[in-house]
Structure formats: C-alpha cells, structure tokens
Design a protein around this motif. Sequence first.
Motif, short mmCIF file in Angstrom:
data_model
loop_
_atom_site.label_atom_id
_atom_site.label_comp_id
_atom_site.label_asym_id
_atom_site.label_seq_id
_atom_site.Cartn_x
_atom_site.Cartn_y
_atom_site.Cartn_z
N ALA A 54 42.65 -39.80 -8.26
CA ALA A 54 43.56 -40.83 -7.75
C ALA A 54 44.87 -40.16 -7.34
CB ALA A 54 43.82 -41.90 -8.80
N SER A 55 45.42 -40.62 -6.24
CA SER A 55 46.67 -40.05 -5.75
C SER A 55 47.55 -41.14 -5.18
CB SER A 55 46.38 -39.00 -4.69
OG SER A 55 47.56 -38.34 -4.27
N THR A 56 48.85 -40.90 -5.21
CA THR A 56 49.81 -41.85 -4.65
C THR A 56 50.77 -41.11 -3.74
OG1 THR A 56 51.45 -41.57 -6.40
CG2 THR A 56 49.74 -43.19 -6.79
N THR A 57 51.18 -41.76 -2.67
CA THR A 57 52.16 -41.19 -1.78
C THR A 57 53.37 -42.11 -1.68
OG1 THR A 57 52.57 -40.36 0.45
CG2 THR A 57 51.10 -42.25 0.26
N HIS A 58 54.53 -41.49 -1.63
CA HIS A 58 55.77 -42.25 -1.55
C HIS A 58 55.96 -42.81 -0.15
CE1 HIS A 58 60.22 -42.43 -0.87
NE2 HIS A 58 60.13 -43.12 -1.99
N ILE A 59 56.13 -44.12 -0.05
CA ILE A 59 56.40 -44.76 1.24
C ILE A 59 57.89 -45.08 1.35
CG2 ILE A 59 55.94 -46.78 2.68
CD1 ILE A 59 53.12 -46.85 1.47
N ASP A 60 58.41 -45.82 0.40
CA ASP A 60 59.85 -46.05 0.30
C ASP A 60 60.15 -46.33 -1.17
OD1 ASP A 60 59.45 -49.29 1.83
OD2 ASP A 60 59.40 -48.81 -0.30
N SER B 264 60.21 -48.76 -3.01
CA SER B 264 59.42 -49.74 -3.76
C SER B 264 57.94 -49.73 -3.40
CB SER B 264 59.98 -51.15 -3.51
OG SER B 264 59.89 -51.48 -2.14
N GLN B 265 57.54 -48.86 -2.52
CA GLN B 265 56.14 -48.86 -2.10
C GLN B 265 55.52 -47.48 -2.22
OE1 GLN B 265 55.02 -51.38 1.45
NE2 GLN B 265 57.19 -51.03 1.89
N TYR B 266 54.27 -47.48 -2.69
CA TYR B 266 53.51 -46.24 -2.77
C TYR B 266 52.10 -46.52 -2.26
CZ TYR B 266 57.28 -44.71 -5.79
OH TYR B 266 58.51 -44.37 -6.29
N GLY B 267 51.62 -45.61 -1.44
CA GLY B 267 50.22 -45.70 -1.02
C GLY B 267 49.33 -45.14 -2.11
N THR B 268 48.10 -45.62 -2.21
CA THR B 268 47.18 -45.15 -3.24
C THR B 268 45.85 -44.73 -2.62
OG1 THR B 268 46.39 -47.40 -3.67
CG2 THR B 268 48.19 -46.59 -5.05
N TYR B 269 45.22 -43.76 -3.24
CA TYR B 269 43.94 -43.23 -2.78
C TYR B 269 43.08 -42.95 -4.00
CZ TYR B 269 47.09 -42.28 1.10
OH TYR B 269 48.03 -42.40 2.08
N TYR B 270 41.78 -43.18 -3.87
CA TYR B 270 40.86 -42.99 -4.98
C TYR B 270 39.63 -42.20 -4.55
CZ TYR B 270 43.53 -46.72 -7.22
OH TYR B 270 44.53 -47.49 -7.77
N ALA B 271 39.12 -41.43 -5.50
CA ALA B 271 37.81 -40.82 -5.30
C ALA B 271 36.74 -41.89 -5.47
CB ALA B 271 37.59 -39.70 -6.31
N ASP B 272 35.63 -41.72 -4.79
CA ASP B 272 34.55 -42.70 -4.88
C ASP B 272 34.07 -42.89 -6.32
OD1 ASP B 272 32.95 -41.71 -1.74
OD2 ASP B 272 34.67 -43.00 -2.15
N SER B 273 34.14 -41.83 -7.10
CA SER B 273 33.62 -41.88 -8.47
C SER B 273 34.38 -42.84 -9.38
CB SER B 273 33.62 -40.47 -9.08
OG SER B 273 34.94 -39.94 -9.09
N SER C 207 53.05 -32.97 -5.55
CA SER C 207 53.18 -32.14 -4.36
C SER C 207 54.37 -32.60 -3.54
CB SER C 207 51.91 -32.23 -3.51
OG SER C 207 52.06 -31.50 -2.30
N ALA C 208 55.10 -31.64 -2.98
CA ALA C 208 56.21 -31.95 -2.08
C ALA C 208 55.75 -31.99 -0.63
CB ALA C 208 57.33 -30.92 -2.24
N ARG C 209 54.49 -31.71 -0.39
CA ARG C 209 53.97 -31.64 0.98
C ARG C 209 53.50 -33.00 1.46
NH1 ARG C 209 49.43 -27.23 0.16
NH2 ARG C 209 49.05 -27.66 2.37
N PHE C 210 53.34 -33.10 2.77
CA PHE C 210 52.74 -34.27 3.39
C PHE C 210 51.26 -33.97 3.63
CE2 PHE C 210 56.40 -36.87 4.14
CZ PHE C 210 57.45 -35.97 4.17
N SER C 211 50.44 -34.97 3.42
CA SER C 211 49.00 -34.78 3.54
C SER C 211 48.51 -35.15 4.93
CB SER C 211 48.28 -35.64 2.51
OG SER C 211 46.89 -35.59 2.70
N THR C 212 47.67 -34.30 5.50
CA THR C 212 46.98 -34.61 6.74
C THR C 212 45.49 -34.34 6.54
OG1 THR C 212 47.32 -32.38 7.58
CG2 THR C 212 48.97 -34.03 8.17
N GLY C 213 44.67 -35.13 7.16
CA GLY C 213 43.24 -34.90 7.08
C GLY C 213 42.68 -35.00 5.68
N GLY C 214 43.29 -35.81 4.84
CA GLY C 214 42.75 -36.01 3.50
C GLY C 214 43.04 -34.89 2.53
#
Length: 128
Positions: free
Chosen positions: A49-55, A57-66, A100-107
């Motif tokens: 599971a991962s989260t990205t900072h949007i602003d 009050s908002q964070y994007g979320t991502y999950y592995a299928d498992s 991570s301080a980086r921006f993610s591209t391509g997953g």
Amino acid sequence: TVKLVESGGGSVQAGGSLRLSCVASGETYSIQYMAWIRQAPGKEREVIASTTHIDDSQYGTYYADSVEGRFTVSRTSMNLYLDMYRLEPEDSGMYYCAASARFSTGGMWAVPTFYSDWGQGTQVTVTS
C-alpha cells in the motif's frame, strides 16, 4: 533524512484484524510517497500500500492486488496507518514503513527501491 518508526505488529488468528502505525520525523516536508512494504519469509519485499501527497488534506492511495479490499492505508502529514482486516496466514511477515521524496511515473510506487527511507519494521504473524 527521514526517520520512520513502526508499531502495532503482533500475532493474530486468521480472520482477525490489526492496525499498524508509523511516525515520521526529520525532513518530513520532503516526503511525497509513504508506503507499507511487506517481506514474507523466503519471499521478496512487496509494496502492499502506498500514499501520495496531493495537498494538505488529500492523499492518493494505491494497493497491491493481494491486499486490496482487505487493507486500508491512511495518512496524516507525519503518520501512516495500515488497517488490516480478514488477515490470512499468507499476510505474515515483516512490515516496513517507507518514504520517498520522488514523484512516481509508470507505477514506480510499487517498486521497493523507489523508497529511500525505511523503518526497522514490525512483525505480523497470522496463525491458522
């Protein structure tokens, strides 16, 4: 540098729940992504599971299928949580909080080496 400290691991029976917590300190302003990464015995590390900072009050979320549908990740500016439900023995392993301080591209958020700062980990054991 960001310091990450996890807590909340333990032993639970299959079907049970656990909540993991992570506190970040240091250069937290630099964090773009925070994630939970699991390493099961004999297996490679997996970003579950991962989260990205949007602003502020908002964070994007991502999950592995498992884990999608069973685990929920949430975040504040300096804290990351993982609520785990309907745990299975296959969920056993060491759980790391990472940033991570980086921006993610391509997953790239799904690749463990995308994260440069890691905690010491907290052990989760699910018994059948």
